[in-house]
Motif scaffolding. Structure first.
Motif, PDB file in Angstrom:
ATOM      1  N   CYS A  30      19.220 -48.861 -41.523  1.00 17.60           N
ATOM      2  CA  CYS A  30      17.957 -49.373 -40.989  1.00 17.60           C
ATOM      3  C   CYS A  30      17.083 -49.603 -42.016  1.00 17.60           C
ATOM      4  CB  CYS A  30      17.462 -48.588 -39.894  1.00 17.60           C
ATOM      5  SG  CYS A  30      17.068 -46.903 -40.359  1.00 17.60           S
ATOM      6  N   MET A  31      15.921 -50.326 -41.425  1.00 19.71           N
ATOM      7  CA  MET A  31      14.798 -50.688 -42.356  1.00 19.71           C
ATOM      8  C   MET A  31      13.524 -49.912 -41.718  1.00 19.71           C
ATOM      9  SD  MET A  31      13.676 -54.165 -43.816  1.00 19.71           S
ATOM     10  CE  MET A  31      12.493 -54.212 -45.387  1.00 19.71           C
ATOM     11  N   VAL A  32      12.562 -49.192 -42.573  1.00 17.19           N
ATOM     12  CA  VAL A  32      11.627 -48.634 -41.940  1.00 17.19           C
ATOM     13  C   VAL A  32      10.083 -48.918 -42.761  1.00 17.19           C
ATOM     14  CG1 VAL A  32      10.268 -46.129 -41.959  1.00 17.19           C
ATOM     15  CG2 VAL A  32      12.748 -46.412 -41.416  1.00 17.19           C
ATOM     16  N   ILE A  33       9.403 -49.356 -42.003  1.00 13.25           N
ATOM     17  CA  ILE A  33       8.182 -50.013 -42.737  1.00 13.25           C
ATOM     18  C   ILE A  33       7.018 -48.951 -42.330  1.00 13.25           C
ATOM     19  CG2 ILE A  33       6.442 -51.961 -42.664  1.00 13.25           C
ATOM     20  CD1 ILE A  33       9.259 -52.810 -43.286  1.00 13.25           C
ATOM     21  N   LEU A  34       6.284 -48.670 -43.182  1.00 12.90           N
ATOM     22  CA  LEU A  34       5.268 -47.609 -42.919  1.00 12.90           C
ATOM     23  C   LEU A  34       3.806 -48.265 -43.169  1.00 12.90           C
ATOM     24  CD1 LEU A  34       6.472 -44.322 -44.368  1.00 12.90           C
ATOM     25  CD2 LEU A  34       6.644 -45.090 -41.999  1.00 12.90           C
ATOM     26  N   SER A  35       2.871 -47.696 -42.290  1.00  6.69           N
ATOM     27  CA  SER A  35       1.503 -48.054 -42.558  1.00  6.69           C
ATOM     28  C   SER A  35       0.869 -46.911 -43.561  1.00  6.69           C
ATOM     29  CB  SER A  35       0.569 -47.714 -41.474  1.00  6.69           C
ATOM     30  OG  SER A  35       0.833 -48.928 -40.500  1.00  6.69           O
ATOM     31  N   ALA A  36      -0.225 -47.226 -43.970  1.00  4.72           N
ATOM     32  CA  ALA A  36      -0.824 -45.660 -44.751  1.00  4.72           C
ATOM     33  C   ALA A  36      -1.197 -44.773 -43.859  1.00  4.72           C
ATOM     34  CB  ALA A  36      -2.152 -46.251 -45.491  1.00  4.72           C
ATOM     35  N   MET A  37      -1.233 -43.585 -44.298  1.00  4.04           N
ATOM     36  CA  MET A  37      -1.735 -42.464 -43.359  1.00  4.04           C
ATOM     37  C   MET A  37      -2.865 -42.598 -42.878  1.00  4.04           C
ATOM     38  SD  MET A  37      -0.310 -39.425 -46.006  1.00  4.04           S
ATOM     39  CE  MET A  37      -0.239 -38.015 -44.759  1.00  4.04           C
ATOM     40  N   SER A  38      -3.059 -42.134 -41.620  1.00  5.04           N
ATOM     41  CA  SER A  38      -4.160 -42.655 -40.942  1.00  5.04           C
ATOM     42  C   SER A  38      -5.543 -42.253 -41.679  1.00  5.04           C
ATOM     43  CB  SER A  38      -4.379 -41.860 -39.546  1.00  5.04           C
ATOM     44  OG  SER A  38      -4.005 -40.169 -39.666  1.00  5.04           O
ATOM     45  N   GLY A  39      -6.274 -42.925 -41.501  1.00  3.60           N
ATOM     46  CA  GLY A  39      -7.787 -42.821 -42.116  1.00  3.60           C
ATOM     47  C   GLY A  39      -7.737 -43.377 -43.647  1.00  3.60           C
ATOM     48  N   SER A  40      -6.400 -43.528 -44.404  1.00  5.32           N
ATOM     49  CA  SER A  40      -6.358 -43.613 -45.821  1.00  5.32           C
ATOM     50  C   SER A  40      -7.123 -44.969 -46.083  1.00  5.32           C
ATOM     51  CB  SER A  40      -5.054 -43.646 -46.309  1.00  5.32           C
ATOM     52  OG  SER A  40      -4.363 -42.471 -46.050  1.00  5.32           O
ATOM     53  N   THR A  41      -6.599 -46.141 -45.257  1.00  5.02           N
ATOM     54  CA  THR A  41      -7.112 -47.262 -45.488  1.00  5.02           C
ATOM     55  C   THR A  41      -8.782 -47.657 -45.751  1.00  5.02           C
ATOM     56  OG1 THR A  41      -5.211 -48.190 -44.696  1.00  5.02           O
ATOM     57  CG2 THR A  41      -6.745 -49.948 -44.908  1.00  5.02           C
ATOM     58  N   ASN A  42      -9.135 -46.966 -44.635  1.00  2.00           N
ATOM     59  CA  ASN A  42     -10.745 -46.860 -44.524  1.00  2.00           C
ATOM     60  C   ASN A  42     -11.331 -46.131 -45.547  1.00  2.00           C
ATOM     61  OD1 ASN A  42     -10.860 -48.126 -42.049  1.00  2.00           O
ATOM     62  ND2 ASN A  42     -11.182 -46.379 -40.521  1.00  2.00           N
ATOM     63  N   THR A  43     -10.706 -44.804 -46.158  1.00  2.00           N
ATOM     64  CA  THR A  43     -11.406 -44.347 -47.488  1.00  2.00           C
ATOM     65  C   THR A  43     -11.058 -45.147 -48.674  1.00  2.00           C
ATOM     66  OG1 THR A  43     -10.445 -42.174 -46.270  1.00  2.00           O
ATOM     67  CG2 THR A  43     -11.261 -42.032 -48.557  1.00  2.00           C
ATOM     68  N   LEU A  44     -10.032 -45.691 -48.746  1.00  2.00           N
ATOM     69  CA  LEU A  44      -9.767 -46.648 -49.886  1.00  2.00           C
ATOM     70  C   LEU A  44     -10.871 -47.848 -49.945  1.00  2.00           C
ATOM     71  CD1 LEU A  44      -5.970 -46.435 -49.833  1.00  2.00           C
ATOM     72  CD2 LEU A  44      -7.422 -45.600 -51.773  1.00  2.00           C
ATOM     73  N   LEU A  45     -10.861 -48.419 -48.892  1.00  2.00           N
ATOM     74  CA  LEU A  45     -12.109 -49.434 -48.767  1.00  2.00           C
ATOM     75  C   LEU A  45     -13.586 -48.826 -48.922  1.00  2.00           C
ATOM     76  CD1 LEU A  45     -10.900 -51.274 -45.507  1.00  2.00           C
ATOM     77  CD2 LEU A  45     -11.235 -52.377 -47.901  1.00  2.00           C
ATOM     78  N   GLU A  46     -13.616 -47.769 -48.678  1.00  2.00           N
ATOM     79  CA  GLU A  46     -14.939 -47.077 -48.762  1.00  2.00           C
ATOM     80  C   GLU A  46     -15.174 -46.611 -50.451  1.00  2.00           C
ATOM     81  OE1 GLU A  46     -17.431 -46.870 -47.079  1.00  2.00           O
ATOM     82  OE2 GLU A  46     -18.594 -45.085 -47.632  1.00  2.00           O
ATOM     83  N   ILE A  47     -14.151 -46.218 -51.115  1.00  2.00           N
ATOM     84  CA  ILE A  47     -14.004 -45.983 -52.378  1.00  2.00           C
ATOM     85  C   ILE A  47     -14.518 -47.150 -53.076  1.00  2.00           C
ATOM     86  CG2 ILE A  47     -12.798 -45.480 -54.468  1.00  2.00           C
ATOM     87  CD1 ILE A  47     -11.125 -43.398 -52.752  1.00  2.00           C
ATOM     88  N   SER A  48     -13.647 -48.498 -52.759  1.00  2.00           N
ATOM     89  CA  SER A  48     -13.998 -49.823 -53.430  1.00  2.00           C
ATOM     90  C   SER A  48     -15.275 -50.260 -53.424  1.00  2.00           C
ATOM     91  CB  SER A  48     -13.075 -50.570 -52.836  1.00  2.00           C
ATOM     92  OG  SER A  48     -13.261 -51.918 -53.274  1.00  2.00           O
ATOM     93  N   ARG A  49     -15.820 -50.137 -51.970  1.00  2.00           N
ATOM     94  CA  ARG A  49     -17.343 -50.376 -51.692  1.00  2.00           C
ATOM     95  C   ARG A  49     -18.240 -49.560 -52.658  1.00  2.00           C
ATOM     96  NH1 ARG A  49     -21.702 -48.848 -49.055  1.00  2.00           N
ATOM     97  NH2 ARG A  49     -20.799 -47.025 -48.373  1.00  2.00           N
ATOM     98  N   LEU A  50     -18.161 -48.215 -52.623  1.00  3.97           N
ATOM     99  CA  LEU A  50     -19.108 -47.352 -53.357  1.00  3.97           C
ATOM    100  C   LEU A  50     -19.102 -47.722 -54.728  1.00  3.97           C
ATOM    101  CD1 LEU A  50     -18.246 -44.096 -51.536  1.00  3.97           C
ATOM    102  CD2 LEU A  50     -20.429 -45.324 -51.375  1.00  3.97           C
ATOM    103  N   THR A  51     -17.893 -47.947 -55.395  1.00  5.53           N
ATOM    104  CA  THR A  51     -17.734 -48.431 -56.812  1.00  5.53           C
ATOM    105  C   THR A  51     -18.585 -49.699 -56.951  1.00  5.53           C
ATOM    106  OG1 THR A  51     -15.569 -47.354 -56.747  1.00  5.53           O
ATOM    107  CG2 THR A  51     -15.996 -48.906 -58.712  1.00  5.53           C
ATOM    108  N   GLY A  52     -18.226 -50.374 -56.197  1.00  6.66           N
ATOM    109  CA  GLY A  52     -19.023 -52.085 -56.260  1.00  6.66           C
ATOM    110  C   GLY A  52     -20.295 -51.796 -56.297  1.00  6.66           C
ATOM    111  N   GLU A  53     -20.850 -50.681 -55.447  1.00  5.08           N
ATOM    112  CA  GLU A  53     -22.334 -50.625 -55.586  1.00  5.08           C
ATOM    113  C   GLU A  53     -22.913 -49.763 -56.578  1.00  5.08           C
ATOM    114  OE1 GLU A  53     -23.007 -49.500 -51.361  1.00  5.08           O
ATOM    115  OE2 GLU A  53     -22.447 -51.805 -50.670  1.00  5.08           O
ATOM    116  N   GLY A  54     -21.845 -49.169 -57.310  1.00  2.46           N
ATOM    117  CA  GLY A  54     -22.606 -48.309 -58.439  1.00  2.46           C
ATOM    118  C   GLY A  54     -22.591 -46.676 -57.942  1.00  2.46           C
ATOM    119  N   GLU A  55     -22.190 -46.503 -56.771  1.00  9.30           N
ATOM    120  CA  GLU A  55     -22.209 -45.183 -56.440  1.00  9.30           C
ATOM    121  C   GLU A  55     -21.107 -44.551 -56.831  1.00  9.30           C
ATOM    122  OE1 GLU A  55     -24.442 -43.823 -53.883  1.00  9.30           O
ATOM    123  OE2 GLU A  55     -25.343 -45.464 -53.080  1.00  9.30           O
TER     124      GLU A  55
END
Ligand code: ASP
Ligand code: MG
Length: 435
Positions: A30-55
């Motif tokens: 079979c083939m298994v497709i997984l999402s990111a563990m819950s919450g991770s995508t939001n956190t990663l986007l937040e890390i990217s945003r904070l970095t972009g804003e110099g935080e």
């Protein structure tokens, strides 16, 4: 081979990942497709945003927290954590040096893609630790978007074929949901919630006999349980009915997910990881009687009315209106017409001002915000009577702005004021589904 997709909640902890292993271990190849563990995508986007804003400090804190979460998950999953530790280190070294460099070196898409990379890596290690042969396939080398940002099933099939002939046969092929490459070869993604779409694309590409989408709800509900009591799961849906519901925001399924499966005629089974014995919802081309099956609502709709004094017996008026929307790449959802006026709804208002200015030259324009489209979905057979009667009786106390009936046998849309949504959904539920 079957394709299984597990969403963020289903892959959200060591225990949940172990549950996935238990679900698929006896499924054969079979083939298994997984999402990111819950919450991770939001956190990663937040890390990217904070970095972009110099935080940088804040970004580093978030990054350390997330890394720790992955490390903890790995140590709960296996005794030998060496490989996962190295993998997690490598990814977070990249993220941390990106944060340290004020300009940032990684794109947001590259950062966000690490969520799916880590969940699939951990799952791959988990299967190996249980002696199940598995191969981890990089979705960014398999799903490439074309110039219109669209994936292509035939292209995925070829890429998958070339990838698979280079590796030994295994029981479980694992790949990431959501992530892909764009036509410049950069890491990209299919949009939030896009893992369902990945599963459908992979399913079509491998000619799967069934695609199973595992989430945390017992299948598609006939109405929104947040607003209405006494909803029930729908056991069978047609592809077209599912596509209508997904469009109207029935959160369970990504709207683009239905089409690849439908084109390849692969049934899609929606299942709940928290209640694996629940039968879920089967989406296929198999018709299951007629009638209303479900109701869903979409908010933040803007209605635009264009009244022309010259439309009487005129032609070309609609084309001129459509051209305005086309030139601003704004898609029209509902449309109703009379001899002298046209009403249209849109949900993307980013070019509203320009659109309104262009429409002014065609007639008198009126705009109304805060509308909701309620979609009544099912199989509404043109020769059968009683649908309009049942619907209008249910809605006798609701002010209705627009009605669209007959465009598709699977949907009747009505436009209402958003403030009336709750009682509309309730009235439909008690009148159409609880007789
Ligand atoms: N992880 C991505 C998201 O949170 C994709 C998905 O879960 O389908 O949107
Ligand atoms: Mg989802």
């Amino acid at each position: 081979m079957k394709v299984f997709k597990f969403g963020g909640t289903s892959a959200g902890s060591a225990q949940r990942l172990t549950n996935i292993y238990k679900i698929i271990r006896d499924q054969g190849t079979c083939m298994v497709i997984l999402s990111a563990m819950s919450g991770s995508t939001n956190t990663l986007l937040e890390i990217s945003r904070l970095t972009g804003e110099g935080e940088r400090e804040e970004a580093r804190k978030e990054s350390l927290k997330l890394k720790k979460h992955y490390e903890d998950t790995a140590s709960q999953l296996f005794e030998d954590t060496l490989a996962s530790k190295q993998y997690i280190d490598q990814i977070f070294d990249g993220i941390e040096s990106h944060i340290a460099d004020y300009q940032g070196k990684l794109s947001e898409n590259t950062i966000v893609a690490t969520g799916e990379r880590i969940s699939t890596f951990l799952f791959h290690q988990l299967l190996l630790s249980h002696g199940i042969s598995s191969a981890l396939l990089d979705a960014t080398t398999l799903i490439h978007l074309n110039g219109d940002n669209e994936p292509d099933v035939e292209d995925i099939r070829q890429r998958l074929h070339s990838a698979l002939i280079k590796i030994p046969e295994v029981q479980v092929y694992i790949s990431q949901g959501f992530i892909c490459s764009n036509n410049k070869g950069e890491i990209s993604n299919l949009g939030r919630g896009g893992s369902d779409y990945s599963a459908s694309l992979f399913g079509a590409a491998v000619g799967s006999e069934e695609i199973q989408i595992w989430t945390d709800i017992d299948g598609v509900q006939n109405n929104d349980p947040r607003y209405v009591e006494g909803t029930h799961p729908i056991r069978k849906l047609l592809f077209d009915e599912a596509a209508e519901l997904a469009y109207f925001g029935a959160k369970i399924l990504h709207p683009s997910c239905v089409l690849p499966a439908q084109k390849a005629n692969i049934p899609v089974l929606l299942k709940n990881t928290l209640h694996p014995d629940d039968p879920g919802t089967m989406i296929s081309k198999e018709r299951n009687g007629s009638g209303f099956k479900a109701v869903a609502a979409r908010d933040n709709i803007t209605a635009i009315k264009i009244k022309s004094s010259r439309m009487l017996l005129a032609y070309g008026f609609l084309r001129k209106i459509f051209e305005v929307f086309e030139s601003y790449k704004t898609s029209i959802d509902m449309i109703t017409t009379s001899e002298v006026a046209v009403s249209i709804t849109i949900d993307d208002t980013s070019h509203l001002q320009e659109i309104l200015e262009a429409l002014e030259s065609l007639g008198t324009v009126t705009v109304e915000n805060n509308k909701t489209i309620v979609g009544i979905v099912g199989t509404i057979v043109a020769d059968e009577t009683g649908y309009a009667h049942a619907l209008f009786t249910a809605l006798k106390d609701i002010p209705i702005r627009m009605i669209s009936y007959g465009a598709s046998p699977h949907n009747i849309s009505i436009l209402i004021n958003s403030e009336d949504k709750l009682r509309t959904l309730q009235a439909l539920n008690s009148n159409l589904f609880q007789s």
